[in-house]
Each structure stands twice: as structure tokens, then as C-alpha cells.
Design an enzyme around this catalytic site. Structure first.
Site, PDB file in Angstrom:
ATOM      1  N   SER A  88       0.860  -1.043  -0.270  1.00  0.00           N
ATOM      2  CA  SER A  88       0.531   0.056  -0.011  1.00  0.00           C
ATOM      3  C   SER A  88       0.815   0.963   0.012  1.00  0.00           C
ATOM      4  O   SER A  88       2.446   1.008  -0.282  1.00  0.00           O
ATOM      5  CB  SER A  88      -1.004  -0.498   1.243  1.00  0.00           C
ATOM      6  OG  SER A  88      -1.200   1.026   1.297  1.00  0.00           O
ATOM      7  N   CYS A  89       0.552   2.403   0.236  1.00  0.00           N
ATOM      8  CA  CYS A  89       1.139   3.602   0.402  1.00  0.00           C
ATOM      9  C   CYS A  89       1.190   4.054   1.354  1.00  0.00           C
ATOM     10  O   CYS A  89       2.394   4.748   1.436  1.00  0.00           O
ATOM     11  CB  CYS A  89       0.211   4.546  -0.499  1.00  0.00           C
ATOM     12  SG  CYS A  89      -1.115   5.182   0.291  1.00  0.00           S
ATOM     13  N   ILE A  90       1.350   3.203   2.533  1.00  0.00           N
ATOM     14  CA  ILE A  90       2.039   3.089   3.942  1.00  0.00           C
ATOM     15  C   ILE A  90       2.411   2.012   4.495  1.00  0.00           C
ATOM     16  O   ILE A  90       1.815   1.000   3.981  1.00  0.00           O
ATOM     17  CB  ILE A  90       0.720   4.356   4.515  1.00  0.00           C
ATOM     18  CG1 ILE A  90       1.845   4.152   6.167  1.00  0.00           C
ATOM     19  CG2 ILE A  90      -0.073   3.540   4.932  1.00  0.00           C
ATOM     20  CD1 ILE A  90       0.876   5.899   6.155  1.00  0.00           C
ATOM     21  N   PHE A 116       5.246  11.192  -0.382  1.00  0.00           N
ATOM     22  CA  PHE A 116       5.925  10.579  -1.025  1.00  0.00           C
ATOM     23  C   PHE A 116       6.058  10.440  -2.112  1.00  0.00           C
ATOM     24  O   PHE A 116       5.161  11.169  -3.613  1.00  0.00           O
ATOM     25  CB  PHE A 116       5.548   8.987  -0.434  1.00  0.00           C
ATOM     26  CG  PHE A 116       3.986   8.588  -0.620  1.00  0.00           C
ATOM     27  CD1 PHE A 116       2.973   9.101   0.411  1.00  0.00           C
ATOM     28  CD2 PHE A 116       3.913   7.646  -1.798  1.00  0.00           C
ATOM     29  CE1 PHE A 116       2.286   8.569   0.058  1.00  0.00           C
ATOM     30  CE2 PHE A 116       2.394   7.226  -2.099  1.00  0.00           C
ATOM     31  CZ  PHE A 116       1.315   7.977  -1.111  1.00  0.00           C
ATOM     32  N   PRO A 126       7.081   6.869   2.555  1.00  0.00           N
ATOM     33  CA  PRO A 126       7.288   7.768   3.228  1.00  0.00           C
ATOM     34  C   PRO A 126       7.592   7.780   4.712  1.00  0.00           C
ATOM     35  O   PRO A 126       8.050   7.125   5.142  1.00  0.00           O
ATOM     36  CB  PRO A 126       5.752   7.783   4.057  1.00  0.00           C
ATOM     37  CG  PRO A 126       4.860   6.567   2.869  1.00  0.00           C
ATOM     38  CD  PRO A 126       6.249   6.159   2.211  1.00  0.00           C
TER      39      PRO A 126
END
Lengths: 102, 414
Positions: free
Chosen positions: A100-102, B347, B353
Site C-alpha cells: 500500500s502507500c504506507i 512520497f 513515506p
């Protein structure tokens, strides 16, 4: 960090995934599979080929993709790579796990 | 006269209309934007609607308000794109020829993809919150719910905003605490990925949030069907998770128009060059936002950065100059963690991130990857920025389309 897998020095991340695909070969894949208690068969390699191909085309890996792959159905995928088939198969394939993006 | 046609008047399409109207010479170009719906939704607000943090009025406005006057705005369903003939057919028979086409038709939920999801219990005890209707129905349900097992579930990736489900779980924790009934609610987060957080730094910095809020995690769960009679979701490994209230993110797919026109991948997303935003199949067709197959988040934040680069590239395309390969997957989003706090992450395609400050290196005032009240204020202020700046194509000061590495704690590029 560096690790020796199949007598080859490779770079891996904290979770044991290769960070540089050019360091991957079948022996490395076989060894990673062993660590996951998986004995590789032709069917396993077929799946690995498919995943690597998808990865190189920058296509997202998903269960849906497996369903439509023509290589294997989902139940078989689970039986070849029990418990988190995508995360295990990508590790063996030397490519990043789906994120995922995190 | 040459025609530039934009399909879809959501976040991306509206931004493109606003950017291009001042950049294309009006004697040469006519811009048309087409969308069947009258309402423009502030989609990030769908996260807050169920918890009565936002009202319905705060998340929707008339779309027309945001389309520049010189742009022709057609409210009609698009029937078909014929990219080989450079034309678009509308539902009532009109045909539009284009010189340049921008596809901004977005992403929709497709609950019908999973057996039993969109059945008799849909919007009864199975909800989505990625649509206005779902989010509002869930608000009404929460208002009278007496508690039980709340399951927050992701069907499959990619989804419009990958962190929204997690924010939803955090906000649910706060909401039920404030109602004095947290002890009556069990919250479980179910994901097909290998964790609620999937990147090493974020996992390390943020996993405590799940423990602190007593949110259970079920990972590697690939749903096969919903057993709506017995209130269970079942995955391909026959793992079962019971729920009293299921809040799911159904499969996300591109618009059916893309499928009808033969322009999409398995999920109806348009194959698009990830750096230039030109579609791979047709050089005069560009795509933006969640309509594309880009390996980036399908959120408005990403679309916002894409819009600036796509505008440049359309001008370059018209001038027959090489396109800028500039889009780096930059995204910048606030993540609600409940209790009036939020995180901020920044990001791109290659950088995960990390901690640091934003937008001013070393100063902030916003903290990356750390909970703070200031970040929450930023998230709340963003609704104003969205309606008044972002979709109107007004540049947000100090925030660049490509990612800056300054003030961030990078170790290495992975």
C-alpha cells in the site's frame, strides 16, 4: 543489508525480499522457498515466471491477476504457497511484495 | 477550430479545464467537458460523513460552479470512445470529434464482483463509504447502532485511497469512545496485504496506533465471498471473519465506458505512461487521476500533481515538442488518526513515506509521519483549499508537483 543465499551475496530488505532483481536466479529462488518450507516444482516456477513478467511490465500483482493468469487457479495458488501466497511467491520470485502507500 | 475534449468533470477533469482554459489560445481551441452527473463531490469528505464530522452539504456542490465559462459543459452520458477515429459518442446521438482527448472518468466501486456483497444486506449491515450514498447510509446506521463486531475490510488493491480504510478504523475508535460505547464495539481491520501498514518505516513508526486503539488486524485475507446469511466473510484459504457490521472497500474499477471502448486493462484502467500521462495506445489521448493504471495512489492528491504536469505536456504535444517525463508519483496526504490528530505523508514512486517536516525543510509547520493536532488542522483546512484552490487550478504555494527531498530523513532510495 547483505545476505548469502545459495552461495551468492545478495541485497535484501528487513523482511528478506531482494532489493535488486538482477541478483536473482533460480538457485536463489529455491533457497528462499526452502526457508518458507516450500519445495519448488515446475508448477511453482510457472507461477514465478508469470509474476516476474507482470512485475517487469509494472503491472500490479493481485489475486485477480492470478485468477486471470491462465497459469493457475486461486485454490491451487494457495496450496502451492500456503499462508499468504502473494507475499511468499513474490519473495521467492525476487520481486517486491504488493504494498500500500504506507 | 481544434477541439480538446475532457471526459469526466470530477477532481481531475475540472482541474484540467481550469488549467487549460488560460493556456490554450482561444481563437484556435475549443474546450469541451462532459459528465453525466450534476454534482461535484468532495470525496475525501466521505470518510467523515459517517461519523457526523461533516454534513452532507459540506461534501457536495454543483459541478457547474467550477467549470470556466468559456468551456462547453455537457451534462450527458458518454456512450463510446472511438480512439481510431478521434471521436466520442454521447448517449443521445451527438458525436464529438477531437484533436486531443483527456480521459478523467475516474474509478467506481464494483461490489458485484464479490459473491454476496451486493445482495439483500447491502446498505443494511454491509456498507461502503467510497460513495456518497454508502457514506450517508452508514452515518444513519452508526447513529442507531448498539455495538458489536465492526469489520473494516479491503477487498482487493488498487483502491482509490489506500489509507482511508485505516483512517476509518481510527475514526471509528474515537467515535465510539465519544459515544461512551467503545467497550461494546470490537474493531477488526481485514486486508489482503500483509499488514495494515505495509512499508517498513511506516510500520515501525505507526503500528502502535493499532495497539493503542485496540484494533485487531487480519492480514493476507483475499475474500472469496460474503456469507450474508451468517454475517461472515470468507477467503480463499477458508478463513472466516464474523461481523455484525461490515464496512468494506469493494473492488475499485475504471468506468464501464473504458471497457465498452476497449481501452482498459482487467480493471478498466487506461494503460498510461507513468511519467508523461500519455496513453500507451494513442498519442493524442491522455489520461489522468484514478482513470489511469499508474502505480500510484488513486487519490485526488496525486491527480493534483499530475494535472500540473499534464498541462505542460499537452502544450508540448501541441507544439510538437518531446513530452516531459516528469511525473514521479508524488502524493501528499493527511491521515486522520482520531482524537483530533492526524499524520502527514509525502512520497512518490520510489520513496516511501519518511519522517521530517513539510513544506519547509526543518521548519514545518507540519510533521511527516508523526501524529499531531496541526496535521489534523491541515486536513480540515484542506476542504477549503479543495473547493477554492485545487479544482480551480490555483497553485498551492510551496507545494511542488514533484517531490522534494529536503527536510526529510531519507536513508537510501529503495
Amino acid at each position: 543489508m547483505e545476505k548469502t543465499i545459495a552461495n551468492k551475496s545478495v541485497n535484501i530488505n528487513d523482511e528478506g525480499y531482494l532489493t535488486d532483481f538482477s541478483q536473482w536466479d533460480k538457485e536463489v529462488g529455491t533457497e528462499i522457498a526452502k526457508e518458507e518450507d516450500i519445495e519448488m516444482t515446475d508448477k511453482h516456477w510457472e507461477v514465478i515466471d508469470f509474476l516476474q513478467d507482470k512485475h517487469h511490465k509494472e503491472e500490479a500483482l493481485s489475486i485477480r491477476g492470478i485468477k486471470k493468469s491462465g497459469v493457475i487457479n486461486i485454490k491451487e495458488f494457495y496450496s502451492l504457497f500456503p499462508g499468504g501466497p502473494l507475499k511468499k511467491s513474490t519473495k521467492i520470485a525476487g520481486i517486491p511484495k504488493p504494498k500500500s502507500c504506507i | 477550430m481544434k477541439n480538446l475534449v475532457i471526459l469526466g468533470a470530477g477532481t481531475s477533469g475540472t482541474m484540467m479545464a481550469n488549467h487549460l482554459i488560460s493556456r490554450l489560445p482561444k481563437k484556435e481551441w475549443k474546450i469541451t467537458i462532459i459528465d453525466q452527473y450534476k454534482t461535484h463531490y468532495y470525496q475525501p469528505g466521505f470518510l467523515f460523513l459517517p461519523f457526523d464530522i461533516y454534513t452532507t452539504k459540506q461534501v457536495k456542490k454543483k459541478g457547474k460552479k467550477f467549470i470556466p465559462k468559456r468551456v462547453r459543459y455537457l451534462q450527458e452520458k458518454i456512450e463510446l470512445i472511438e480512439p481510431d477515429k478521434n471521436r466520442v459518442h454521447l448517449e443521445h446521438g451527438e458525436t464529438l470529434d477531437y484533436t486531443i482527448l483527456i480521459i478523467a472518468t475516474g474509478t467506481k466501486i464494483a461490489p458485484e464482483e464479490i459473491e454476496g456483497m451486493k445482495g439483500p444486506k447491502w446498505h443494511k449491515n454491509i456498507f461502503d463509504f467510497y460513495t456518497y450514498e454508502g457514506s450517508k447510509a452508514l452515518r444513519d446506521k452508526f447513529r442507531e447502532w448498539k455495538g458489536g463486531k465492526l469489520v473494516v475490510h479491503i477487498t482487493e488493491m488498487p483502491i482509490k485511497c489506500p489509507v482511508a480504510p485505516l483512517e476509518f478504523a481510527f475514526l471509528a475508535d474515537s467515535y465510539f469512545k465519544n459515544k461512551g460505547m467503545r467497550d461494546k464495539v470490537e474493531i477488526t481491520f481485514v486486508t489482503p496485504l500483509d499488514g495494515a501498514f505495509t512499508k517498513p518505516k511506516a510500520t515501525k513508526a505507526l503500528h502502535y496506533l493499532l495497539e493503542e486503539k485496540k484494533i485487531k488486524e487480519v492480514t493476507d485475507f483475499n475474500i472469496e465471498r460474503v456469507d450474508f446469511k451468517n454475517n461472515k466473510i470468507i477467503d480463499y484459504a477458508d478463513t472466516e471473519v464474523e461481523y455484525d457490521l461490515l464496512v468494506t472497500i469493494p473492488t475499485n474499477m475504471g468506468d464501464a465506458l473504458i471497457e465498452r471502448s476497449g481501452m482498459g486493462d482487467d480493471l478498466n484502467f487506461v494503460p498510461t505512461d507513468k511519467a508523461t500521462l500519455q496513453t500507451l495506445a494513442h498519442e493524442n489521448v491522455f489520461a489522468i487521476g484514478d482513470a489511469t493504471n499508474l502505480p500510484a495512489s488513486k487519490a485526488g492528491s496525486v491527480a493534483h500533481f499530475e494535472a500540473e504536469i499534464l498541462t505542460e505536456n499537452i502544450l508540448r504535444y501541441i507544439d510538437k515538442k518531446p513530452l516531459k517525463e516528469e511525473f514521479d508519483g508524488h502524493a501528499n496526504c493527511f491521515i486522520e488518526t482520531g482524537n483530533g490528530k492526524a499524520l502527514l505523508i509525502d512520497f512518490n514512486y520510489t520513496h516511501e513515506p519518511v519522517e521530517g517536516t513539510f513544506p519547509f525543510p526543518g521548519v514545518g509547520p507540519l510533521n511527516l509521519l508523526k501524529e499531531s493536532r496541526m496535521n489534523h488542522m491541515g486536513k480540515m483546512a484542506f476542504r477549503w483549499i479543495y473547493w477554492n484552490m485545487l479544482i480551480k487550478g490555483i497553485h498551492i504555494p510551496f507545494v511542488s508537483a514533484t517531490m522534494s527531498e529536503k527536510g526529510k530523513h531519507f536513508e537510501e532510495v529503495k
